[in-house]
Design a protein around this motif. Structure first.
Motif, PDB file in Angstrom:
ATOM      1  N   TYR A 118      -4.318  -5.509   8.314  1.00  0.00           N
ATOM      2  CA  TYR A 118      -2.976  -5.061   7.616  1.00  0.00           C
ATOM      3  C   TYR A 118      -1.846  -5.507   8.461  1.00  0.00           C
ATOM      4  O   TYR A 118      -0.953  -6.201   7.958  1.00  0.00           O
ATOM      5  CB  TYR A 118      -3.375  -3.508   7.645  1.00  0.00           C
ATOM      6  CG  TYR A 118      -1.950  -2.887   6.861  1.00  0.00           C
ATOM      7  CD1 TYR A 118      -2.197  -2.532   5.611  1.00  0.00           C
ATOM      8  CD2 TYR A 118      -0.845  -2.551   7.731  1.00  0.00           C
ATOM      9  CE1 TYR A 118      -0.831  -2.010   4.934  1.00  0.00           C
ATOM     10  CE2 TYR A 118       0.225  -1.695   7.171  1.00  0.00           C
ATOM     11  CZ  TYR A 118       0.152  -1.471   5.778  1.00  0.00           C
ATOM     12  OH  TYR A 118       1.288  -1.008   5.175  1.00  0.00           O
TER      13      TYR A 118
ATOM     14  N   SER B 238      -4.651   1.319  -0.656  1.00  0.00           N
ATOM     15  CA  SER B 238      -3.714   1.296  -1.722  1.00  0.00           C
ATOM     16  C   SER B 238      -2.451   0.861  -1.152  1.00  0.00           C
ATOM     17  O   SER B 238      -1.944   1.332  -0.127  1.00  0.00           O
ATOM     18  CB  SER B 238      -3.764   2.627  -2.854  1.00  0.00           C
ATOM     19  OG  SER B 238      -3.121   3.682  -1.863  1.00  0.00           O
ATOM     20  N   GLU B 239      -1.678   0.091  -2.045  1.00  0.00           N
ATOM     21  CA  GLU B 239      -0.590  -0.336  -1.438  1.00  0.00           C
ATOM     22  C   GLU B 239       0.573   0.422  -1.365  1.00  0.00           C
ATOM     23  O   GLU B 239       1.035   1.078  -2.371  1.00  0.00           O
ATOM     24  CB  GLU B 239       0.010  -1.714  -2.427  1.00  0.00           C
ATOM     25  CG  GLU B 239       1.275  -2.364  -2.051  1.00  0.00           C
ATOM     26  CD  GLU B 239       1.625  -3.564  -2.903  1.00  0.00           C
ATOM     27  OE1 GLU B 239       2.598  -3.988  -2.539  1.00  0.00           O
ATOM     28  OE2 GLU B 239       0.852  -3.927  -3.742  1.00  0.00           O
TER      29      GLU B 239
ATOM     30  N   TRP C  11       1.261  -6.844   1.369  1.00  0.00           N
ATOM     31  CA  TRP C  11      -0.056  -6.169   1.608  1.00  0.00           C
ATOM     32  C   TRP C  11      -0.999  -6.973   0.575  1.00  0.00           C
ATOM     33  O   TRP C  11      -0.783  -7.529  -0.603  1.00  0.00           O
ATOM     34  CB  TRP C  11       0.256  -4.660   0.913  1.00  0.00           C
ATOM     35  CG  TRP C  11      -0.856  -3.814   0.711  1.00  0.00           C
ATOM     36  CD1 TRP C  11      -1.217  -2.960   1.918  1.00  0.00           C
ATOM     37  CD2 TRP C  11      -1.762  -3.634  -0.069  1.00  0.00           C
ATOM     38  NE1 TRP C  11      -2.328  -2.421   1.719  1.00  0.00           N
ATOM     39  CE2 TRP C  11      -2.712  -2.644   0.280  1.00  0.00           C
ATOM     40  CE3 TRP C  11      -2.114  -4.256  -1.356  1.00  0.00           C
ATOM     41  CZ2 TRP C  11      -3.795  -2.228  -0.277  1.00  0.00           C
ATOM     42  CZ3 TRP C  11      -3.253  -3.591  -1.926  1.00  0.00           C
ATOM     43  CH2 TRP C  11      -4.067  -2.727  -1.364  1.00  0.00           C
ATOM     44  N   ASN C  12      -2.156  -7.121   1.029  1.00  0.00           N
ATOM     45  CA  ASN C  12      -3.060  -8.199   0.386  1.00  0.00           C
ATOM     46  C   ASN C  12      -4.348  -7.308   0.345  1.00  0.00           C
ATOM     47  O   ASN C  12      -5.491  -7.920   0.964  1.00  0.00           O
ATOM     48  CB  ASN C  12      -3.044  -9.339   1.013  1.00  0.00           C
ATOM     49  CG  ASN C  12      -4.028 -10.286   0.477  1.00  0.00           C
ATOM     50  OD1 ASN C  12      -4.250 -10.301  -0.818  1.00  0.00           O
ATOM     51  ND2 ASN C  12      -4.614 -11.508   1.027  1.00  0.00           N
TER      52      ASN C  12
END
Length: 142
Positions: free
Chosen positions: A63, A82-83, A90-91
């Motif tokens: 992250y 979760s973003e 964010w991936n």
């Protein structure tokens, strides 16, 4: 003929004394081995929590590579699945199952950033779900 019948009757089965001796031996073995087995089960849960915390730390590192920083304490570990709003790069999700694991005692992990040592800190509160404790109730921290 009567002698032969007596011999076959006495040769069959176990006497009550023999059964009691065997039961006493089994009871002593259970008393010696039982607590050791139960101690190992408690240790297994603590080791499992330490492994899960290590996996969460690895996900946090990935992250950080994507976002440039660790999630804040308010974002928590939820940022791995979760973003969070306002985060670029964010991936995720960063966990295989796409959901946060519970510790081996069924409680959520606690997350603080910055923790002690300025890095992220992940904690399981142990079997009692409260800070502190000993043996099975002891906290497991990253």
């Amino acid at each position: 003929m009567k002698q032969r019948q007596r011999k076959t009757k006495s040769a069959k089965g176990f006497t009550l004394v023999e059964l009691l001796v065997v039961l006493a031996i089994l009871g002593m073995l259970a008393a010696l081995v039982g607590p050791q087995v139960l101690n190992q089960l408690g240790g297994a849960k603590s080791k499992s929590a330490a492994i899960q915390i290590s996996d969460l730390e690895q996900a946090l590192e990935i992250y950080k590579l994507d976002v440039g920083r660790f999630p804040s304490s308010s974002q928590g570990l939820e940022a791995l699945v979760s973003e969070p709003s306002g985060v670029r790069g964010w991936n995720g999700p960063y966990l295989k199952k796409g959901e946060l694991p519970l510790d081996p005692w069924g409680n959520p992990y606690e997350y603080r950033y910055p923790g002690q040592g300025n890095g992220p800190e992940i904690t399981s509160l142990g079997g009692d779900g409260r800070p502190g404790g000993t043996s099975e109730d002891a906290d497991v921290t990253s």
